[in-house]
Write an enzyme that holds these catalytic residues in place. Structure first.
Site, short mmCIF file in Angstrom:
data_model
loop_
_atom_site.label_atom_id
_atom_site.label_comp_id
_atom_site.label_asym_id
_atom_site.label_seq_id
_atom_site.Cartn_x
_atom_site.Cartn_y
_atom_site.Cartn_z
N ARG A 145 -6.35 2.24 17.98
CA ARG A 145 -6.07 0.79 17.95
C ARG A 145 -5.78 0.22 19.33
O ARG A 145 -5.96 -0.98 19.54
CB ARG A 145 -4.92 0.49 16.98
CG ARG A 145 -5.39 0.57 15.54
CD ARG A 145 -4.37 0.09 14.53
NE ARG A 145 -4.99 0.08 13.22
CZ ARG A 145 -4.34 0.25 12.07
NH1 ARG A 145 -3.03 0.43 12.06
NH2 ARG A 145 -4.98 0.22 10.92
N LYS A 170 0.83 -1.21 0.00
CA LYS A 170 0.00 0.00 0.00
C LYS A 170 0.87 1.26 0.00
O LYS A 170 0.65 2.17 -0.79
CB LYS A 170 -0.90 -0.04 1.23
CG LYS A 170 -1.93 1.07 1.30
CD LYS A 170 -3.19 0.61 1.99
CE LYS A 170 -3.10 0.62 3.49
NZ LYS A 170 -3.39 1.95 4.08
N SER A 171 1.87 1.30 0.88
CA SER A 171 2.72 2.50 0.97
C SER A 171 3.41 2.76 -0.36
O SER A 171 3.48 3.90 -0.84
CB SER A 171 3.81 2.29 2.03
OG SER A 171 3.24 2.27 3.30
N ASP A 190 2.02 -0.97 12.17
CA ASP A 190 0.82 -1.44 11.46
C ASP A 190 0.50 -2.90 11.77
O ASP A 190 -0.62 -3.37 11.53
CB ASP A 190 0.98 -1.28 9.95
CG ASP A 190 0.93 0.18 9.52
OD1 ASP A 190 0.55 1.02 10.36
OD2 ASP A 190 1.25 0.47 8.35
N LYS A 245 -4.41 5.98 14.53
CA LYS A 245 -4.44 5.24 13.27
C LYS A 245 -5.89 5.20 12.76
O LYS A 245 -6.72 5.99 13.16
CB LYS A 245 -3.84 3.85 13.46
CG LYS A 245 -2.33 3.89 13.75
CD LYS A 245 -1.57 4.41 12.54
CE LYS A 245 -0.09 4.57 12.82
NZ LYS A 245 0.63 5.24 11.76
N SER A 273 7.66 9.57 11.77
CA SER A 273 6.50 9.31 10.91
C SER A 273 6.89 9.43 9.44
O SER A 273 7.36 10.48 8.99
CB SER A 273 5.37 10.30 11.23
OG SER A 273 4.48 10.38 10.14
C1 S3P Z 1 2.68 4.91 6.17
C2 S3P Z 1 3.32 5.28 7.31
C3 S3P Z 1 2.90 4.87 8.66
C4 S3P Z 1 1.94 3.70 8.61
C5 S3P Z 1 0.88 3.88 7.56
C6 S3P Z 1 1.52 4.02 6.20
C7 S3P Z 1 3.20 5.40 4.88
O1 S3P Z 1 2.27 5.95 9.31
O2 S3P Z 1 1.36 3.49 9.88
O3 S3P Z 1 -0.01 2.79 7.54
O4 S3P Z 1 2.84 4.84 3.83
O5 S3P Z 1 3.97 6.36 4.90
P1 S3P Z 1 3.11 7.14 10.02
O6 S3P Z 1 4.02 7.68 9.02
O7 S3P Z 1 2.10 8.13 10.47
O8 S3P Z 1 3.81 6.54 11.17
#
Ligand code: S3P
Length: 431
Positions: A347, A23-24, A316, A343, A165
């Site tokens: 959670r 997904k990211s 996650d 989140k 983050s």
């Molecule tokens: C993500 C970063 C994470 C993760 C999220 C996806 C990303 O969040 O929890 O599901 O794709 O950059 P944070 O950057 O807020 O920690």
């Protein structure tokens, strides 16, 4: 509001080559393709609600998009000002990355999302962006969506983030690419680094170095468009982890997850599962922007574990990991994980409340919880609209059965989750 009922499972040995694409990385592929002036070719793009929304935004910003199943070609054109709200759906990643991307683009843009996303904190990006000249407003002093962005000239910056983050980091990197000169972004601990890896691969001048007080990323502003992306998105280790936990908690079971990213900032939860006693093997096969390969997980009796470090690398996976903790021998604790509260749901609350319903003793902390391993009973569970909570408790149901309500959210990240689950268990999908 749909529900899913699952029955107790028999031992299984399953090789899965259809774990949802990451997904990211998919979000980033869509957004970063706009930084080039040539077509990007993306294979195995995640066709889930969140990432399709992102693709739709990219198209509203003027790019031509050609789709052949999960193979996507993005042909960037000059960015245009859309005449409508840009809908990020359930995705914090999309909203925060687009804030950084659009802050320096000429035009007026409104970002919004579903009722869950509209409650999530956005000040973590709107504040540092405003400090460098961005014009962003929203409810609660630019903390809550809808967010209105009036693109403006951005200054280069040195910004030290209090939180690790990847979303904040990526938003600031995207802004820095359009700011004048060189910018420095600092984070206390390395958060997932897909943006740095991908943008460097596209030719951006970005350097990461480890300093005494954390990580520092030096970003040079763009002098010319970047090279396009040519990428096959690996499978998502966070999605694969649900089936890793399934194999780890069902005696005589084994799973092989094919072609997932083995990026160290993403596979820490597998290492914790290994520490708890499960047999875990990483088999690296290639390196495209990041290491990619298979992960094999096999059942073994699990013991309780303390999870207090490297939290951003497994944040996650904590809902699914809590299911492994609930069947492990002894107590497990999770600390320093306050981020869980902001989140897709709170959670900490979702996990604690639902595990209690399953007859597990859990103590809630402000920044985590303590789980006393026992036997997971069948229960009726509310996902609180959170995809990872819904999938975690369906995996818990492999032990003694479970009914999970509000399961539509699963399609935000893992549309074929139920199809894979059906390969190992009896599953009933209701209205
Ligand atoms: C993500 C970063 C994470 C993760 C999220 C996806 C990303 O969040 O929890 O599901 O794709 O950059 P944070 O950057 O807020 O920690």
């Amino acid at each position: 509001m749909s529900s899913v009922e699952i029955k107790r499972v028999k031992p299984f040995d399953l090789t899965i080559d259809s774990i949802a694409p990451d997904k990211s990385i998919s979000h980033r592929c869509a957004i970063f393709s706009l930084l080039s002036d040539k077509p990007s070719f993306i294979k195995n793009y995640l066709l889930a609600k969140d990432t399709l929304n992102t693709l739709n935004i990219v198209s509203k910003l003027g790019a031509d998009i050609k789709r052949d199943g999960s193979n996507i070609t993005i042909i960037p054109k000059e960015l245009i000002e859309p005449d409508d709200v840009l809908d990020c759906g359930n995705s914090g990643t999309a909203m925060r990355l687009f804030c950084g991307f659009l802050a320096g683009v000429d035009g007026f843009f409104v970002l919004s999302g579903d009722k869950y996303l509209r409650k999530r904190p956005m000040k973590r990006v709107t504040k540092p962006l405003s400090m460098i000249g961005a014009k962003i407003d929203g409810r609660d002093d630019a903390n809550l969506a809808p967010l209105a962005i009036r693109g403006s000239k951005l200054k280069n910056f040195t910004y030290k983030s209090k939180i690790a983050s990847a979303q904040v980091k990526s938003a600031m990197i995207l802004a820095a690419l359009r700011a004048k000169g060189v910018s420095l972004y600092k984070e206390p601990f390395l958060s997932r680094d897909h943006s740095e890896r991908m943008l460097k691969g596209m030719g951006a001048n970005i350097k990461t170095s480890l300093k005494e007080d954390g990580y520092e990323i030096k970003i040079n502003s763009l002098k010319e468009p970047l090279k396009p992306l040519n990428i096959r998105v690996p499978s998502d280790p966070s999605s694969g982890f649900f089936f890793a936990v399934a194999a780890a908690i069902i005696p005589k079971s084994r799973v092989c997850l094919k072609n997932v990213t083995l990026n160290p900032t993403r596979v820490e939860a597998y290492r914790v599962l290994q520490k708890m006693g499960a047999k875990v093997e990483f088999i690296q096969k290639e390196n495209i922007y990041e290491p990619i390969g298979d992960i094999v997980v096999e059942y073994n009796e699990l013991n309780g574990v303390k999870v207090e470090k490297n939290i951003p690398w497994l944040i996650d996976e904590l809902p699914a990991l809590s299911i492994a903790m609930a069947v492990a021998k002894g107590k497990s604790t999770v600390k320093n994980a306050k981020e869980l509260r902001v989140k897709e749901s709170d959670r900490i609350k979702s996990i604690v409340k639902n595990l209690k319903k399953c007859g597990i003793n859990v103590v809630e902390f402000e920044d985590g919880y303590e789980i006393d391993g026992g036997s997971l009973k069948e229960a009726e569970i509310n996902s609180f609209g959170d995809h990872r909570v819904a999938m975690s408790f369906l995996i818990a149901g492999l032990i003694n059965g479970m009914k999970v309500y509000d399961t539509d959210c699963i399609s935000t990240s893992f549309p074929n989750f139920i199809d894979i689950l059906k390969k190992i268990s009896e599953v009933k999908v209701g209205d």
